[in-house]
Write a protein that holds these residues in place. Structure first.
Motif, short mmCIF file in Angstrom:
data_model
loop_
_atom_site.label_atom_id
_atom_site.label_comp_id
_atom_site.label_asym_id
_atom_site.label_seq_id
_atom_site.Cartn_x
_atom_site.Cartn_y
_atom_site.Cartn_z
N THR A 188 -15.94 -17.54 -5.27
CA THR A 188 -14.72 -18.30 -4.99
C THR A 188 -13.50 -17.73 -5.73
OG1 THR A 188 -15.14 -19.85 -6.82
CG2 THR A 188 -16.01 -20.43 -4.64
N SER A 213 -10.82 -16.25 -3.24
CA SER A 213 -10.22 -17.20 -2.31
C SER A 213 -9.41 -18.28 -3.00
CB SER A 213 -11.32 -17.86 -1.46
OG SER A 213 -12.29 -18.48 -2.29
N ASP A 252 -16.50 -24.19 0.05
CA ASP A 252 -15.88 -22.90 -0.27
C ASP A 252 -16.87 -21.90 -0.84
OD1 ASP A 252 -13.47 -24.08 0.44
OD2 ASP A 252 -12.93 -24.59 -1.63
N TYR A 280 -20.03 -19.29 -1.48
CA TYR A 280 -20.87 -18.27 -0.85
C TYR A 280 -20.31 -17.78 0.48
CZ TYR A 280 -23.82 -20.72 -4.20
OH TYR A 280 -24.28 -21.32 -5.35
N GLN A 281 -18.99 -17.79 0.63
CA GLN A 281 -18.38 -17.38 1.89
C GLN A 281 -18.16 -15.87 1.98
OE1 GLN A 281 -17.85 -19.66 4.50
NE2 GLN A 281 -19.14 -20.77 3.04
N ASP A 282 -18.14 -15.19 0.84
CA ASP A 282 -17.98 -13.73 0.85
C ASP A 282 -19.34 -13.09 1.15
OD1 ASP A 282 -15.65 -11.72 -0.32
OD2 ASP A 282 -17.66 -10.87 -0.48
N THR A 316 -22.29 -12.02 -2.66
CA THR A 316 -22.40 -13.29 -3.36
C THR A 316 -23.80 -13.42 -3.92
OG1 THR A 316 -21.90 -15.66 -3.14
CG2 THR A 316 -23.17 -14.66 -1.36
N ARG A 352 -27.19 -19.26 -2.66
CA ARG A 352 -26.72 -19.74 -1.35
C ARG A 352 -27.88 -20.29 -0.53
NH1 ARG A 352 -27.12 -17.62 3.54
NH2 ARG A 352 -27.77 -15.57 2.79
#
Length: 398
Positions: free
Chosen positions: A330, A333, A344, A346-348, A351, A356
């Motif tokens: 995070t 972001s 928000d 573990y979106q990359d 990670t 996740r």
């Protein structure tokens, strides 16, 4: 040796307990309530397995500081002196309930672990420095091919803290719970239906992460190692987090990173910037209070080494915030940390995929998948200041 979960656990072959940070969390019992010296622990075996279950209560006495074990009645026994090489520990096992059955034992005021194993007793040894616990990242560890797991707990005058943990490994599932004086029960640690096997399937499907899974020679899946152990054993590339860390360091060369480490102290803020390859944090007066070298994957996954978090009021809180931000990806972001919104996390693409995958398969989304997973209260923990009973439920491996 026994140490705090938050302090990264594994300065030695095994760390135990929720001593330290957790002892200051939560509400105290009412003034007229006294936490007894032992409380009941109800163990329910819903595993569906026919294997004999062996249970252990191990920990550090909060009164004397001595390490030891408790029998089924909750009586504490200090370990005898160990040796070098390590000598066998006394048999501290308690026969657990058969499949479909329950058994109630008592646990004393300790900071420690409740282990359980299927089909075979665990091999514990004693050194001159204390207890050596299972370290299955070592292929020669005698417990390597045993199916087992553990829960961590602290019971003291302020109540009970009991968690399910995956900080070291993800293995045979269980839930924990606490029954309050009024009769209500809070639980956590439950996987979604089919979640146990789904964790392993998801790790295998994630390029480079399937090597965390350990099996018996006959192919039986035993566990997935944490990514820290994966890096240490070569099962996960040491470069696993490099791309993300490099992008974070680049961003905060020209942008400030604001850390507000205490939810109840919104006015306490620290600002980080990278200069000369080092991230320096300043306080409201502009003075540098702590600095961090660019961390590697081991530091990130272990929340130690270059992200060490001492039990202080400045570096430790900043470090735990950074650690959570790196593991959850995070930091790019959101320049205001901690980011506590699970949406928000573990979106990359770079990670902590282990964390996740585990969080995604938990019924309540909560887990202890890395040491500071409690940042923002995403940990699988139950607490009560005046517990009537603790619960440990062994779940099916489906």
């Amino acid at each position: 040796m026994f140490s705090s979960l938050r302090h990264r656990l594994l300065a030695t072959a095994s760390a135990v307990g929720l001593a330290g940070a957790l002892l200051t969390v939560g509400s105290s019992p009412p003034a007229d309530a006294a936490v007894p010296d032992t409380i009941p622990l109800k163990i329910t075996n819903n595993s569906g397995r026919a294997d004999q279950v062996h249970v252990y209560t191990l920990g550090t006495s909060l009164t004397t500081g001595r390490q030891g074990w408790a029998d089924a009645n909750g009586t504490f026994h200090a370990w005898p002196a160990g040796g070098n090489p390590p000598t066998p520990a006394p048999d501290a096992s308690i026969p657990g309930p058969a499949a479909g059955q329950t058994k109630t034992i008592r646990i004393p005021k300790l900071s420690g672990r409740i282990y359980f194993s299927y089909g075979q007793k665990l091999d514990f040894r004693l050194t001159t420095g204390g207890l050596v616990q299972p370290a299955v990242q070592n292929p020669s560890d005698p417990n390597r091919n045993i199916l087992f797991n553990w829960s961590e707990y602290t019971l003291n005058d302020s109540g009970l803290w009991l968690n399910s943990t995956q900080v070291d490994m993800f293995s045979t599932p269980y839930t924990v719970g606490v029954q309050r004086a009024g009769g209500g029960v809070s639980t956590t640690g439950q996987l979604k239906p089919g979640g146990y096997k789904a964790v392993f399937s998801a790790l295998r499907a994630q390029p480079g992460w399937g090597g965390l899974i350990q099996t018996r020679p006959d192919g039986t899946v035993l566990r997935a190692l944490s990514p820290l152990y994966g890096v240490e054993t070569g099962a996960l590339p040491a470069s696993a987090m490099d791309d993300y860390v490099n992008r974070v360091w680049q961003k905060y060369t020209s942008t400030p990173l604001t850390v507000t480490p205490f939810a109840d102290q919104p006015g306490t803020k620290y600002v980080g910037r990278v200069s000369g390859g080092v991230m320096h944090f300043t306080n409201s007066a502009g003075a540098v209070v702590t600095s961090f070298q660019k961390p590697d994957a081991s530091s990130v996954f272990g929340c130690h080494k270059l992200l060490d978090a001492p039990n202080d009021t400045v570096r430790g809180p900043i470090s735990r915030t950074l650690c959570a931000g790196f593991n959850r990806s995070t930091l790019l972001s959101n320049p205001n940390q901690p980011d506590t919104s699970a949406a928000d996390f573990y979106q990359d693409s770079v990670t902590n995929h282990y964390a996740r995958v585990i969080h995604d398969r938990m019924a309540d989304g909560k887990a202890y998948a890395f040491a500071f997973d409690d940042v923002g209260h995403h940990e699988s923990l139950v607490h009560d200041g005046n517990p009537a009973q603790a619960h440990l439920t062994l779940a099916p491996l489906d």
